[in-house]
Design an enzyme around this catalytic site. Structure first.
Site, mmCIF file in Angstrom:
data_model
loop_
_atom_site.group_PDB
_atom_site.id
_atom_site.type_symbol
_atom_site.label_atom_id
_atom_site.label_comp_id
_atom_site.label_asym_id
_atom_site.label_seq_id
_atom_site.Cartn_x
_atom_site.Cartn_y
_atom_site.Cartn_z
ATOM 1 N N LEU A 5 9.181 -5.677 19.149
ATOM 2 C CA LEU A 5 8.284 -6.812 19.409
ATOM 3 C C LEU A 5 8.747 -8.079 18.701
ATOM 4 O O LEU A 5 8.635 -9.176 19.244
ATOM 5 C CB LEU A 5 6.859 -6.465 18.967
ATOM 6 C CG LEU A 5 6.198 -5.287 19.680
ATOM 7 C CD1 LEU A 5 4.855 -4.977 19.047
ATOM 8 C CD2 LEU A 5 6.037 -5.576 21.168
ATOM 9 N N ASN A 6 9.227 -7.912 17.465
ATOM 10 C CA ASN A 6 9.654 -9.064 16.673
ATOM 11 C C ASN A 6 10.840 -8.632 15.823
ATOM 12 O O ASN A 6 10.668 -7.960 14.802
ATOM 13 C CB ASN A 6 8.497 -9.543 15.780
ATOM 14 C CG ASN A 6 8.838 -10.796 14.985
ATOM 15 O OD1 ASN A 6 9.989 -11.032 14.623
ATOM 16 N ND2 ASN A 6 7.826 -11.588 14.690
ATOM 17 N N PRO A 7 12.068 -8.961 16.234
ATOM 18 C CA PRO A 7 13.245 -8.488 15.491
ATOM 19 C C PRO A 7 13.256 -8.881 14.022
ATOM 20 O O PRO A 7 13.801 -8.153 13.190
ATOM 21 C CB PRO A 7 14.412 -9.147 16.246
ATOM 22 C CG PRO A 7 13.882 -9.383 17.629
ATOM 23 C CD PRO A 7 12.429 -9.719 17.447
ATOM 24 N N LYS A 8 12.623 -10.002 13.693
ATOM 25 C CA LYS A 8 12.641 -10.466 12.303
ATOM 26 C C LYS A 8 11.762 -9.592 11.421
ATOM 27 O O LYS A 8 12.201 -9.089 10.383
ATOM 28 C CB LYS A 8 12.185 -11.920 12.227
ATOM 29 C CG LYS A 8 12.335 -12.543 10.847
ATOM 30 C CD LYS A 8 12.032 -14.034 10.881
ATOM 31 C CE LYS A 8 12.320 -14.692 9.530
ATOM 32 N NZ LYS A 8 12.075 -16.157 9.558
ATOM 33 N N THR A 9 10.510 -9.393 11.819
ATOM 34 C CA THR A 9 9.624 -8.546 11.018
ATOM 35 C C THR A 9 10.034 -7.076 11.132
ATOM 36 O O THR A 9 9.849 -6.301 10.191
ATOM 37 C CB THR A 9 8.162 -8.717 11.444
ATOM 38 O OG1 THR A 9 8.025 -8.432 12.840
ATOM 39 C CG2 THR A 9 7.681 -10.133 11.172
ATOM 40 N N GLU A 68 7.781 3.719 8.956
ATOM 41 C CA GLU A 68 8.281 4.901 8.264
ATOM 42 C C GLU A 68 9.763 5.173 8.469
ATOM 43 O O GLU A 68 10.452 5.618 7.553
ATOM 44 C CB GLU A 68 7.498 6.139 8.738
ATOM 45 C CG GLU A 68 6.332 6.521 7.867
ATOM 46 C CD GLU A 68 5.084 5.706 8.167
ATOM 47 O OE1 GLU A 68 4.108 5.816 7.408
ATOM 48 O OE2 GLU A 68 5.074 4.960 9.155
ATOM 49 N N GLY A 103 0.823 -1.203 0.000
ATOM 50 C CA GLY A 103 0.000 0.000 0.000
ATOM 51 C C GLY A 103 0.855 1.249 0.000
ATOM 52 O O GLY A 103 0.690 2.129 -0.831
ATOM 53 N N PHE A 104 1.757 1.341 0.987
ATOM 54 C CA PHE A 104 2.682 2.474 1.130
ATOM 55 C C PHE A 104 1.956 3.807 1.273
ATOM 56 O O PHE A 104 2.528 4.864 1.044
ATOM 57 C CB PHE A 104 3.666 2.530 -0.041
ATOM 58 C CG PHE A 104 4.280 1.210 -0.390
ATOM 59 C CD1 PHE A 104 5.002 0.497 0.548
ATOM 60 C CD2 PHE A 104 4.111 0.654 -1.647
ATOM 61 C CE1 PHE A 104 5.557 -0.728 0.242
ATOM 62 C CE2 PHE A 104 4.657 -0.587 -1.965
ATOM 63 C CZ PHE A 104 5.382 -1.272 -1.013
ATOM 64 N N ILE A 159 -0.575 -4.541 6.357
ATOM 65 C CA ILE A 159 -0.149 -4.039 5.050
ATOM 66 C C ILE A 159 1.213 -4.605 4.646
ATOM 67 O O ILE A 159 1.915 -4.024 3.820
ATOM 68 C CB ILE A 159 -0.144 -2.504 5.043
ATOM 69 C CG1 ILE A 159 0.734 -1.932 6.150
ATOM 70 C CG2 ILE A 159 -1.565 -1.978 5.185
ATOM 71 C CD1 ILE A 159 0.831 -0.402 6.126
#
Length: 751
Positions: free
Chosen positions: A643-647, A717, A251-252, A478
């Site tokens: 919260l989640n280093p991978k994502t 962002e 989406g961006f 998104i």
């Protein structure tokens, strides 16, 4: 008092790298998008796009198209149902002031590519063919589309856009301080227009149900926005509109507002009483939704040692004739640096184009590129290292907001850790001093900043007797990993495995949440999910205490923990009871709760919250050909709890890549005579591909934040902000040539 989140389970999911739970559905094709849902007797709509940028439609001949077998109807401004646009000035969740664009409303042409007809047929190919047979005769006028030629008509927007902070009033005397400064930099910086170009084009499928209600699948970053739009424009009850969008193919920001294909699909469905799908072509994706260009002038005055004495940032940006689109462009200069004499101005000029749109880090990509390039110029003028210059003018307070302190700011750690990892101390500061064979080598850096926001949000949690938990709300994933982080939060809060949790998003039958944008989703929806699960946990605890021979008798809720599907006394895991046993003993089939999250008014009254970064870039440039290779990027991020280093890393990688595009490749080229973007395809509009991307390293520095219960700051962002400036500064270091207009292309380097 803000309560900081902490997992009660012994094996916490929050803070650990986890693969996206929606990943398998996406890579196997099981995930369905807005243009892939079907219905019996589904009709297909194809948009006829106008070819002039300004004027009116003199006549429109649809007879040849209507004669094609399989064509059901051709809708134009002459025959559209008058039930549409009942609320002429409806403002969607992110709309700027003004009157929104109304498709097929009248004969007036506002911009090139405007939809002038919708061909509805039994199948897509028939609709597409028939669309070529629609003949439109225009009375064209010369459009005004060149921002540089309308500066004399610039104005301050009379109404401010909701959520967009206007420039603060000046403080001190920036002009006088500049005139007397020992070191001065005054330059103009411009960015080209960019288009979003998500992989999934915009599409809407409107299904007419037997009871007269509608099920709508829309490409949108928040289904409640589409629902409100349709209800207001067509005079419908929200209860008669179920809008869904479980997956989004990028989406961006292009999916923040309902786009015109949604209106056209509903218009046709209501008129014909049949289900309709309208999907836009890649070419039509250039007819709306873009990051606007901007003309900016930065004036910096400093002492001999680089201490800022004057800072002026003036920006001119375009908008459409019908809306006053606004971004936060100039404020970042006052947020980033301490200075006693500051003037920040932001003006608009109306062009004959569609309204610009929020595109990843709107305003910040634009404004931070200018100030961070100017700061690099000041560093050279004052003989200062670029990092040391920034540290010399470092601020712990936001002068644009009543000089309030930041709730947290680990930017100094970003500078230090990023510089160490990049090897900044080995940099020869002299331009053109570093080379590798026939290539000039340049190292540049810049600061990034973005708001850390939280919005009013709700979410539900439903625990069933088999120990399965469902959480969710209307916001969308998104591509950021929202499904995954909400699952992690829910699993930790009630001590369940992630496999026992199902997260549902993108459905207006779920509790309402804002659109997914602005980097506020993790803080907002995450907090709402946590609170809903805690409420369910308290209900479980009360039931557990009522059990015969309960191991939790006479224990307060603050003393229990949830782990491995049990409630137990914290520190005494022998005193525990399974969640399923609690519900079985109580004869309860399910427990549910709705959690509410909102900004902390006490915190916000005392502090400002921002995410920060330090970006380092290395370029290698062929001295004869001027070809730029971006070989390394190090991005050090201060974003509270990860919260989640991978994502999270994936988010920064994506932002950096988009920053590379802005710096070196992306440019929507306007023919100022025709008023049309000419490179409206992915063959001629260049975006970074795999061969353009080399080493990108992401560092998350430790930072504690109290702006929300989770202690998180958004990441969507911040990865892009500052990246273009770091690259531009590296290009100058390599070549000795300062390029102030993005993108930096070969002709600008060797010209």
């Amino acid at each position: 008092m803000t309560q900081t989140f902490s997992s009660t389970g012994r094996d916490s999911f929050v803070g650990t790298p986890r693969s996206r739970i929606d990943g398998p559905a996406k890579v196997t094709g099981l995930a369905k998008y807005a243009g892939e849902f079907s219905a019996p007797d589904l009709l297909h709509g194809y948009v006829v796009s106008g070819i002039v940028a300004k004027g009116r439609i003199k006549s429109i001949d649809t007879r040849a198209a209507e004669a094609v077998p399989g064509v059901v109807k051709v809708l134009t401004h002459e025959n559209r149902p008058r039930t549409a646009w009942l609320n002429y000035n409806y403002q969607d969740q992110v709309a700027p002031p003004g009157a929104p664009f109304r498709a097929l409303y009248d004969d007036k042409i506002h911009y090139s590519g405007q939809p002038v007809a919708l061909v509805v047929a039994e199948d897509f190919d028939t609709a597409r063919h028939a669309a070529t047979l629609v003949e439109v005769d225009y009375e064209a006028e010369a459009p005004s589309v060149d921002l540089s030629k309308v500066e004399a008509f610039a104005y301050d927007p009379p109404m401010k856009r909701n959520g967009i902070k206007p420039p603060p009033k000046p403080w001190g005397d920036a002009d006088a301080a500049f005139d007397t400064a020992a070191v001065r930099v005054r330059e103009q910086y411009t960015l080209a227009t960019e288009h979003h170009n998500p992989m999934e084009p915009h599409a809407s499928t409107v299904i007419v149900e037997e009871d007269g209600t509608y099920t709508v699948y829309d490409k949108i970053q928040g289904v409640s926005n589409s629902q409100g739009y349709l209800a207001n424009v067509f005079g419908l009850k929200k209860d008669d509109l179920r809008v869904m969008n479980p997956y989004l193919g990028g989406g961006f920001g292009s999916g923040l507002r309902p786009q015109y294909q949604l209106f056209l699909a509903m218009l046709a469905a209501r008129d014909l009483g049949r289900s309709v799908r309208v999907a836009l072509t890649r070419d039509q994706m250039w007819t709306f939704s873009y990051r606007p260009e901007a003309i900016q002038t930065i004036s910096l005055g400093a002492d001999r040692d680089g201490t800022l004495q004057a800072l002026r940032h003036d920006a001119l940006a375009p908008t459409s004739q019908f809306e006053d689109y606004q971004e936060v462009v100039v404020n970042w200069s006052g947020i980033l640096y301490r200075c006693d004499n500051v003037a920040l101005t932001y003006k608009l000029a109306k062009l004959d184009t569609f309204t610009p749109a929020d595109m990843r880090a709107p305003g910040a990509v634009t404004g931070v590129f200018a100030i961070e390039t100017a700061m690099d110029e000041l560093a050279y003028a004052a003989g200062q290292d670029p990092i040391q210059l920034r540290l010399k003018n470092y601020t712990e307070r936001d002068q644009t907001q009543e000089d309030k302190p930041f709730g947290s700011k680990a930017l100094k750690a970003c500078f230090a850790e990023g510089a160490e990892r990049f090897g900044w101390s080995k940099r020869n500061p002299e331009p053109r001093s570093m080379r590798e064979g026939r290539e000039l080598v340049g190292w540049g850096m810049a600061t990034g900043v973005w708001e850390s926001m939280m919005m009013q949000t709700s979410a539900h949690a439903i625990l069933t007797a088999d120990g399965k938990l469902e959480v969710g709300n209307t916001t969308g994933d998104i591509g950021t990993g929202t499904y995954t982080i909400l699952t992690q939060i829910a699993a930790d809060t009630l001590g369940l495995s992630m496999e026992a949790v199902t997260t549902k998003l993108g459905d207006t039958r779920l509790p309402e949440a804002p659109i997914a944008g602005g980097s506020w989703t993790a803080a907002s929806s995450g907090t709402a999910v946590m609170k809903a699960c805690r409420d369910v946990g308290e209900q479980l605890f009360r039931l557990a205490r009522q059990m015969d021979n309960s191991p939790l008798a006479n224990v307060d809720f603050e003393r229990v923990a949830f782990a491995d599907g049990h409630i137990e006394v914290a520190g005494d895991p022998a005193r525990r009871v399974a969640l399923v046993d609690v519900m079985r003993a109580a004869g309860v089939e399910k427990l549910e709760a709705v959690g509410q999250a909102a900004p902390d008014k006490d915190f916000n009254s005392q502090y400002e919250a921002y995410t920060h970064s330090a970006v380092f870039a290395e370029v290698k440039i062929d001295e004869e050909l001027g070809q730029v290779r971006l070989t390394r990027v190090v991005s050090a991020i201060a974003a509270g709890k990860i919260l989640n280093p991978k994502t999270a890393r994936s988010q920064i990688l994506g932002g950096v890549v988009m920053g590379i595009g802005a710096a070196l490749e992306e440019e929507s080229m306007m023919d100022t005579t025709l008023g049309r973007f000419m490179n409206h395809n992915l063959g001629e509009y260049h975006v970074p591909v795999n061969a353009d991307i080399h080493d990108i390293e992401v560092i998350f520095v430790d930072e504690e934040d109290r702006a929300n219960p989770l202690g998180v700051k958004g990441l969507g962002e911040i990865g892009i902000v500052g990246t273009a400036a770091a690259i531009a500064n590296a290009v100058f270091h390599a070549t000795g040539k300062r390029i102030r207009h993005l993108p930096i292309t070969v002709d600008k380097i060797i010209g």
